[in-house]
Scaffold this active site. Structure first.
Site, mmCIF file in Angstrom:
data_model
loop_
_atom_site.group_PDB
_atom_site.id
_atom_site.type_symbol
_atom_site.label_atom_id
_atom_site.label_comp_id
_atom_site.label_asym_id
_atom_site.label_seq_id
_atom_site.Cartn_x
_atom_site.Cartn_y
_atom_site.Cartn_z
ATOM 1 N N CYS A 1 1.026 -1.302 -0.260
ATOM 2 C CA CYS A 1 -0.125 0.402 -0.068
ATOM 3 C C CYS A 1 1.265 1.244 -0.313
ATOM 4 O O CYS A 1 0.357 1.489 -0.808
ATOM 5 C CB CYS A 1 -1.029 0.382 1.618
ATOM 6 S SG CYS A 1 -0.361 -0.698 2.599
ATOM 7 N N HIS B 1 -3.030 6.227 4.334
ATOM 8 C CA HIS B 1 -1.206 6.760 5.242
ATOM 9 C C HIS B 1 -0.908 7.732 4.444
ATOM 10 O O HIS B 1 -1.223 8.105 3.530
ATOM 11 C CB HIS B 1 -0.969 5.212 3.705
ATOM 12 C CG HIS B 1 -0.690 3.926 5.033
ATOM 13 N ND1 HIS B 1 -1.331 3.689 5.453
ATOM 14 C CD2 HIS B 1 -0.215 2.631 4.200
ATOM 15 C CE1 HIS B 1 -1.484 2.368 5.767
ATOM 16 N NE2 HIS B 1 -0.667 1.752 4.838
#
Ligand SMILES: NC(=O)c1ccc[n+]([C@@H]2O[C@H](COP(=O)([O-])OP(=O)(O)OC[C@H]3O[C@@H](n4cnc5c(N)ncnc54)[C@H](OP(=O)(O)O)[C@@H]3O)[C@@H](O)[C@H]2O)c1
Length: 336
Positions: A126, A239
């Site tokens: 990710c 994130h």
């Protein structure tokens, strides 16, 4: 196209399912596969309830495309089984990402590697996806020699147990817990500079993934110097990454912003004092770049802040983009 999701009851699996609802190429219900723990559970799809089934070899008969999101161990077991049954697997785990026979794909960067034949296509880590979405266009435009990253990663990146554990710890504040099941130390009101198992040279697995996967996706070798410190922060979803680049030649923030403004899937803010936050962009498929500025004292070096939804572009959306390209290629082959 007959489709299955392995890991359908998980955070990423559920996102995949909701993205597939609006895919016009999907004209039948996907098979929902899980471990025995969630077999029998009902999940809504296009207004109807579908039932999760325990994964088995026969589950892949009659399936053309399987989206896997069930962890490395399940992928290592079931991807070869699915492939032998004639299925194309798009895998979200780290199991196949460094296998030279398996394409590691971010469609905006190296989508030309997508091939509709039975086999495995790997979805990158990710953090790697969002960083490469910001860095690869700059590499194409001006050449990138070095990329140094510090990530601040949301707890949903570690799955639904980790999310629940942060909620529990937050309620129990200020208790300190050591070595809890989802984290190496207490996560609530804390920052943990350790994600995954220990790897060589004092790194942790997540840091090594970013270094090796970035080079693979950008088709670069050791000439691209990448370093990463990966941290887990008590954010639910999204994130963030502080990135420092060293380019091959002098590059201004204005040049970088102009390049990123023309990069599909990237949204960029030109004002270096303006910024995106994980909480604000959660739920979007794009990668968000802000705080683009010169590294003081070095006209070849740029600093920037890169944020994305780890469950979407970092996982489910990237996989569904790959699946959509496969569906289009199969449809084109049938017509031709
Ligand atoms: N979360 C992210 O941001 C993110 C980003 C990129 C990649 N990934 C990768 O995506 C995968 C799933 O992540 P997640 O966050 O969705 O995890 P999660 O919320 O913990 O969900 C895991 C899913 O996998 C299933 N599963 C686990 N072991 C299984 C087995 N042996 N056989 C069959 N099914 C099994 C679970 O089924 P049960 O409900 O039956 O247990 C559940 O559906 C992982 O490989 C992860 O590294 C995650």
């Amino acid at each position: 196209m007959r489709t299955a999701i392995l890991g359908a009851s998980g955070l990423v699996g559920r996102k995949m399912l909701s993205l597939l609802e609006s895919c016009p190429w999907l004209n039948s219900d996907p098979a929902l596969l899980t471990s025995p723990r969630s077999a029998g559970q009902e999940i809504e799809f296009r207004g109807r309830k579908l039932i999760c089934r325990e994964v088995s070899a026969s589950a892949f008969h009659q399936i053309d495309l399987a989206l896997f999101s069930a962890g490395g161990a399940a992928s290592r077991t079931w991807a070869p089984v699915a492939k032998n049954a004639g299925c194309l697997v798009v895998d979200n785990s780290s199991a196949w990402r460094l296998d030279p026979q398996v394409p590691l794909v971010v469609p905006e960067i190296n989508g030309f590697m997508i091939n509709p034949k039975p086999g495995i296509i790997a979805n990158p880590n990710c953090s790697t996806i969002q960083i490469v979405m910001a860095v690869a266009p700059l590499d194409q435009a001006v050449g990138v020699k070095e990329c140094h990253v510090t990530t601040l990663q949301a707890v949903s990146g570690a799955g639904q147990k980790a999310v629940q554990e942060l909620l529990d710890q937050t309620r129990d504040y200020p208790a300190i817990q050591t070595g809890t099941s989802a984290y190496p130390r207490t996560m609530a009101f804390n920052v943990l500079p350790a994600i995954g198992a220990k790897t060589e040279g004092g790194s942790y697995e997540e840091e090594t993934k970013v270094v090796l996967e970035m080079r693979r996706i950008m088709d670069r070798g050791l000439d691209l110097h990448v370093s990463c410190t990966a941290t887990r922060v008590p954010v639910m979803t999204g994130h963030s990454a502080a990135v420092r680049l060293v380019c091959a030649a002098a590059t201004t923030p204005a040049q970088a912003v102009a390049t990123l403004q023309n990069s599909p899937g990237v949204q960029v803010l030109a004002d270096p004092h303006d910024f995106h936050t994980a909480r604000e962009i959660a739920g979007s498929n794009d990668v968000f770049v802000s705080r683009v500025r010169q590294d003081p004292g070095c006209d070849r070096s740029l600093l920037m802040w890169v944020v994305a939804d780890n469950l979407l572009k970092g996982a489910a959306w990237n996989a569904v983009q790959i699946a959509t390209e496969i569906a289009h290629q199969i449809a084109a082959d049938k017509q031709g």
